[in-house]
Scaffold this motif. Structure first.
Motif, short mmCIF file in Angstrom:
data_model
loop_
_atom_site.label_atom_id
_atom_site.label_comp_id
_atom_site.label_asym_id
_atom_site.label_seq_id
_atom_site.Cartn_x
_atom_site.Cartn_y
_atom_site.Cartn_z
N PRO A 99 0.62 -1.64 -9.86
CA PRO A 99 -0.35 -2.48 -9.14
C PRO A 99 0.27 -3.70 -8.46
CG PRO A 99 -1.27 -1.77 -11.23
CD PRO A 99 0.17 -1.35 -11.24
N ALA A 100 1.39 -4.19 -8.98
CA ALA A 100 2.01 -5.37 -8.39
C ALA A 100 2.74 -5.06 -7.09
CB ALA A 100 2.97 -6.02 -9.39
N THR A 101 3.20 -3.81 -6.93
CA THR A 101 4.01 -3.45 -5.76
C THR A 101 3.30 -2.53 -4.79
OG1 THR A 101 4.96 -1.50 -6.85
CG2 THR A 101 6.12 -3.60 -7.17
N GLY A 102 2.21 -1.91 -5.22
CA GLY A 102 1.67 -0.80 -4.47
C GLY A 102 2.48 0.45 -4.76
N ILE A 127 -1.64 2.54 -1.31
CA ILE A 127 -0.50 3.40 -0.97
C ILE A 127 0.23 2.77 0.21
CG2 ILE A 127 0.20 5.67 -0.13
CD1 ILE A 127 -2.13 6.85 -1.71
N ARG A 128 1.50 2.45 0.02
CA ARG A 128 2.28 1.75 1.05
C ARG A 128 3.07 2.70 1.95
NH1 ARG A 128 2.80 -3.67 -0.82
NH2 ARG A 128 0.93 -4.05 -2.07
N LYS A 155 -7.47 -0.35 4.51
CA LYS A 155 -6.07 -0.66 4.26
C LYS A 155 -5.22 -0.36 5.50
CE LYS A 155 -6.35 -1.62 -0.26
NZ LYS A 155 -5.89 -2.89 -0.86
N PRO A 156 -4.07 -1.03 5.64
CA PRO A 156 -3.17 -0.65 6.74
C PRO A 156 -2.72 0.80 6.57
CG PRO A 156 -2.51 -2.74 5.75
CD PRO A 156 -3.56 -2.16 4.86
N PRO A 157 -2.54 1.52 7.65
CA PRO A 157 -2.13 2.93 7.50
C PRO A 157 -0.72 3.04 6.94
CG PRO A 157 -2.06 2.25 9.81
CD PRO A 157 -2.69 1.13 9.06
N PRO A 158 -0.55 3.66 5.78
CA PRO A 158 0.80 3.85 5.26
C PRO A 158 1.56 4.82 6.14
CG PRO A 158 -0.76 5.07 3.92
CD PRO A 158 -1.57 4.27 4.90
N PRO A 159 2.79 4.50 6.54
CA PRO A 159 3.52 5.42 7.41
C PRO A 159 3.84 6.73 6.70
CG PRO A 159 4.95 3.67 6.62
CD PRO A 159 3.57 3.30 6.20
#
Length: 347
Positions: A99-102, A127-128, A155-159
């Protein structure tokens, strides 16, 4: 894709001589019942990873697609509901992070809505990056809908990361990532937790052979190898020309062995099957198996110089059930290509 073997136990091997911590017997839960496994059993490596001391027989070994299975504090596995002849228990999707990093999602699998929703929920919606080890239809089609799920949640789209499919790929394996990964590239997650800064780093290793665009991933901090379809537990992967290449496959095995030696890797997390222990020994046994099969192919070609591929399969794969021969034929062709490339005296 793989040739499946969904048994819990395998035939005895030389695994007893490996370097995993004692004890030599471990206990997991099968059908809710404590089950004892020895070092030659296929799930032994998984039990050694999740419980190094051998205490507390609480790890479930039943294959299911409902709940993620925690392998380490920062590694979860969720198996897709696509079991079958070519996928074994199903495709293993992995989440690396906390949870701290994604999280980084590895191999989202087929475009199965329920599976992707469970994967997204297991990551807390954070999800990053999405990484596909290769573009076969049981590995990469879920990437785009998983990315869309993240966007729908604000959320921003994870690549979507990986290697594009080669011109040799079949129609069902066409794949274009948002960004092309480079060999030895590092993918890092960073975050702050009460105990301090946390980093999870995946090193990309290009491993052609099963597919031209296949890659593996090393989780550097934990010395874990995510092997995609290159190394499996309970089966051998299909090498299917022209996108598959046996010479490349064997060279990639050597590269992975060197990587494991360099980083002290003991465990391999495959795209199908349980975690493998004794990493370098597993690689050595797999290479020996491939070369032994190649020797049988050479013998078949010599015994039947005017024979067809079907004739050679019946000769070289006489020790496996006939229902597997149509799939084995693909790998045989890959062996034949390598044998002929090595020159006179090898066929």
């Amino acid at each position: 894709m793989v040739r499946p073997n969904q048994r819990l136990h395998s035939h005895p091997s030389h695994a007893d001589s490996g370097s995993l911590p004692t004890p030599a017997q471990r206990t997991g839960l099968l059908g809710g019942i404590a089950t004892h496994l020895l070092q030659h059993d296929m799930a032994f490596g998984e039990l050694a990873l999740v419980c190094p001391t051998g205490d507390e027989p609480r790890h479930p070994l039943d294959w299911q697609t409902t709940q993620p299975v925690r392998l380490l504090r920062n590694v979860m596995r969720l198996t897709a509901p696509n079991p079958g002849f070519m996928t074994g228990p199903g495709t293993n999707s992995y989440l690396v992070g906390d949870p701290a990093t994604g999280f980084i999602a590895i191999d989202p699998g087929p475009a199965d809505t329920e599976h992707l929703d469970k994967l997204w929920c297991a990551a807390g919606g954070d999800i990053r990056m999405i990484v596909c080890t290769h573009s076969h239809p049981d590995h990469s089609p879920g990437a785009a809908p998983l990315q869309a799920l993240c966007v729908q949640a604000g959320k921003p789209p994870p690549p979507i990361l990986g290697l594009p499919s080669a011109p040799t790929a079949r129609a069902a394996s066409q794949f274009t990532p948002d960004r092309v990964l480079q060999n030895n590239e590092l993918l890092a997650l960073d975050g702050q937790a009460p105990e301090g800064n946390i980093t999870h780093t995946l090193q990309v290793i290009h491993t052609p052979g099963h597919a031209a665009n296949h890659l593996c991933l090393l989780l550097v901090e934990d010395a874990l190898l995510f092997s995609g379809d290159h190394i499996l537990n309970g089966s051998t992967t299909v090498v299917d020309p022209p996108d598959g290449n046996m010479a490349d496959y064997l060279d990639s095995l050597d590269a992975l062995d060197a990587l494991c030696a360099q980083h002290g890797v003991e465990f391999i997390l495959p795209a199908h099957g349980y975690v493998l222990g004794f990493a370098r020994q597993a690689i050595a046994q797999l290479k020996a198996h491939r070369l032994a099969r190649e020797a049988k192919v050479i013998a078949a070609m010599q015994a039947l110089p005017d024979g067809s591929v079907e004739d050679w399969v019946a000769h070289a794969y006489a020790d496996v059930p006939q229902r597997i021969w149509p799939v084995a034929q693909r790998s045989l062709i890959a062996h034949v290509e390598r044998i002929r490339a090595l020159g006179p005296g090898n066929d």
